[in-house]
Design a protein around this motif. Sequence first.
Motif, PDB file in Angstrom:
ATOM      1  N   GLU A 181       0.852  -1.187   0.000  1.00 45.50           N
ATOM      2  CA  GLU A 181       0.000   0.000   0.000  1.00 45.50           C
ATOM      3  C   GLU A 181       0.891   1.242   0.000  1.00 45.50           C
ATOM      4  O   GLU A 181       1.843   1.325   0.769  1.00 45.50           O
ATOM      5  N   TRP A 182       0.546   2.209  -0.884  1.00 43.50           N
ATOM      6  CA  TRP A 182       1.319   3.428  -1.048  1.00 43.50           C
ATOM      7  C   TRP A 182       0.415   4.643  -1.001  1.00 43.50           C
ATOM      8  O   TRP A 182      -0.768   4.543  -1.327  1.00 43.50           O
ATOM      9  N   PRO A 183       0.956   5.810  -0.635  1.00 42.53           N
ATOM     10  CA  PRO A 183       0.152   7.034  -0.699  1.00 42.53           C
ATOM     11  C   PRO A 183      -0.268   7.289  -2.151  1.00 42.53           C
ATOM     12  O   PRO A 183       0.492   7.046  -3.080  1.00 42.53           O
ATOM     13  N   ALA A 184      -1.483   7.764  -2.306  1.00 43.22           N
ATOM     14  CA  ALA A 184      -2.007   8.025  -3.644  1.00 43.22           C
ATOM     15  C   ALA A 184      -1.221   9.128  -4.337  1.00 43.22           C
ATOM     16  O   ALA A 184      -0.781  10.084  -3.705  1.00 43.22           O
ATOM     17  N   THR A 185      -1.065   8.990  -5.621  1.00 36.96           N
ATOM     18  CA  THR A 185      -0.372   9.972  -6.457  1.00 36.96           C
ATOM     19  C   THR A 185      -1.414  10.761  -7.246  1.00 36.96           C
ATOM     20  O   THR A 185      -2.585  10.362  -7.306  1.00 36.96           O
ATOM     21  N   PRO A 186      -1.018  11.862  -7.860  1.00 35.73           N
ATOM     22  CA  PRO A 186      -1.968  12.592  -8.718  1.00 35.73           C
ATOM     23  C   PRO A 186      -2.531  11.717  -9.848  1.00 35.73           C
ATOM     24  O   PRO A 186      -3.692  11.849 -10.221  1.00 35.73           O
ATOM     25  N   GLU A 187      -1.725  10.798 -10.361  1.00 34.04           N
ATOM     26  CA  GLU A 187      -2.200   9.898 -11.422  1.00 34.04           C
ATOM     27  C   GLU A 187      -3.300   8.975 -10.907  1.00 34.04           C
ATOM     28  O   GLU A 187      -4.277   8.705 -11.606  1.00 34.04           O
ATOM     29  N   VAL A 188      -3.142   8.480  -9.672  1.00 32.62           N
ATOM     30  CA  VAL A 188      -4.168   7.618  -9.075  1.00 32.62           C
ATOM     31  C   VAL A 188      -5.442   8.419  -8.823  1.00 32.62           C
ATOM     32  O   VAL A 188      -6.548   7.933  -9.058  1.00 32.62           O
ATOM     33  N   GLN A 189      -5.300   9.665  -8.379  1.00 32.15           N
ATOM     34  CA  GLN A 189      -6.473  10.522  -8.168  1.00 32.15           C
ATOM     35  C   GLN A 189      -7.222  10.713  -9.486  1.00 32.15           C
ATOM     36  O   GLN A 189      -8.444  10.622  -9.535  1.00 32.15           O
ATOM     37  N   GLU A 190      -6.491  10.969 -10.561  1.00 25.14           N
ATOM     38  CA  GLU A 190      -7.110  11.155 -11.879  1.00 25.14           C
ATOM     39  C   GLU A 190      -7.833   9.882 -12.322  1.00 25.14           C
ATOM     40  O   GLU A 190      -8.930   9.939 -12.877  1.00 25.14           O
ATOM     41  N   LEU A 191      -7.241   8.744 -12.058  1.00 22.51           N
ATOM     42  CA  LEU A 191      -7.860   7.460 -12.373  1.00 22.51           C
ATOM     43  C   LEU A 191      -9.187   7.318 -11.621  1.00 22.51           C
ATOM     44  O   LEU A 191     -10.201   6.923 -12.199  1.00 22.51           O
ATOM     45  N   CYS A 192      -9.187   7.682 -10.339  1.00 20.44           N
ATOM     46  CA  CYS A 192     -10.419   7.623  -9.535  1.00 20.44           C
ATOM     47  C   CYS A 192     -11.464   8.602 -10.068  1.00 20.44           C
ATOM     48  O   CYS A 192     -12.651   8.267 -10.117  1.00 20.44           O
ATOM     49  N   ASN A 193     -11.023   9.791 -10.450  1.00 19.26           N
ATOM     50  CA  ASN A 193     -11.957  10.790 -10.974  1.00 19.26           C
ATOM     51  C   ASN A 193     -12.682  10.295 -12.212  1.00 19.26           C
ATOM     52  O   ASN A 193     -13.847  10.624 -12.426  1.00 19.26           O
ATOM     53  N   ALA A 220      -8.386  10.387  -3.187  1.00 24.98           N
ATOM     54  CA  ALA A 220      -7.656   9.125  -3.095  1.00 24.98           C
ATOM     55  C   ALA A 220      -6.624   9.235  -1.974  1.00 24.98           C
ATOM     56  O   ALA A 220      -5.865  10.203  -1.919  1.00 24.98           O
ATOM     57  N   MET A 221      -6.610   8.258  -1.083  1.00 23.18           N
ATOM     58  CA  MET A 221      -5.689   8.288   0.057  1.00 23.18           C
ATOM     59  C   MET A 221      -4.496   7.344  -0.149  1.00 23.18           C
ATOM     60  O   MET A 221      -3.362   7.778  -0.067  1.00 23.18           O
ATOM     61  N   THR A 222      -4.785   6.068  -0.382  1.00 23.54           N
ATOM     62  CA  THR A 222      -3.743   5.068  -0.588  1.00 23.54           C
ATOM     63  C   THR A 222      -4.184   4.127  -1.701  1.00 23.54           C
ATOM     64  O   THR A 222      -5.365   4.073  -2.053  1.00 23.54           O
ATOM     65  N   TYR A 223      -3.211   3.383  -2.227  1.00 27.81           N
ATOM     66  CA  TYR A 223      -3.541   2.411  -3.271  1.00 27.81           C
ATOM     67  C   TYR A 223      -2.560   1.248  -3.270  1.00 27.81           C
ATOM     68  O   TYR A 223      -1.463   1.335  -2.730  1.00 27.81           O
ATOM     69  N   THR A 224      -3.002   0.158  -3.856  1.00 23.68           N
ATOM     70  CA  THR A 224      -2.131  -0.965  -4.196  1.00 23.68           C
ATOM     71  C   THR A 224      -2.366  -1.234  -5.673  1.00 23.68           C
ATOM     72  O   THR A 224      -3.397  -0.841  -6.222  1.00 23.68           O
ATOM     73  N   SER A 225      -1.411  -1.881  -6.309  1.00 17.22           N
ATOM     74  CA  SER A 225      -1.584  -2.179  -7.727  1.00 17.22           C
ATOM     75  C   SER A 225      -1.033  -3.560  -8.048  1.00 17.22           C
ATOM     76  O   SER A 225      -0.212  -4.111  -7.304  1.00 17.22           O
TER      77      SER A 225
END
Length: 149
Positions: free
Chosen positions: A56-68, A94-99
Amino acid sequence: MGLTSLSKAATSAILLTAVVCTAPRPRHSTAGVGFTSLLQDALPEQVDQVGAMGSEWPATPEVQELCNTVKAKALLSLQKKADSNVAGFKQFKAMTYTSQVVSGTNYAVKVDIGDEHKLAILKIYKPLPFMKTGPELTDASLLNVHTSK
């Protein structure tokens, strides 16, 4: 270079990558120890095990855009669930993510929806670019968060 040589080189590179990615990685730099150590130092820290969900990692701007891009579908999905009473999102961060790398990338993202007792968990599949399709929401659920005051 013939097709056979290219094929052998590609196979060797894939095998080397699999061995390096699954080998335990040192905490401290081992520069000068050998080729494998140099490759391990060059790999991103997010690589845990080939084919498995990563750390698990802190969300990045790219992950936020993906969620949007899947926000509206996430709201509809949560509203359809019997145990959900989500009328809308007060916020959507977006707070955290795994991939997980597959034939594309699977993401599991924890999203702060503005409810102090709940987070949304969005599972998103992002296909490879040549597939020419956008990200797809594969699941949305709520996680109850208990805070002690």
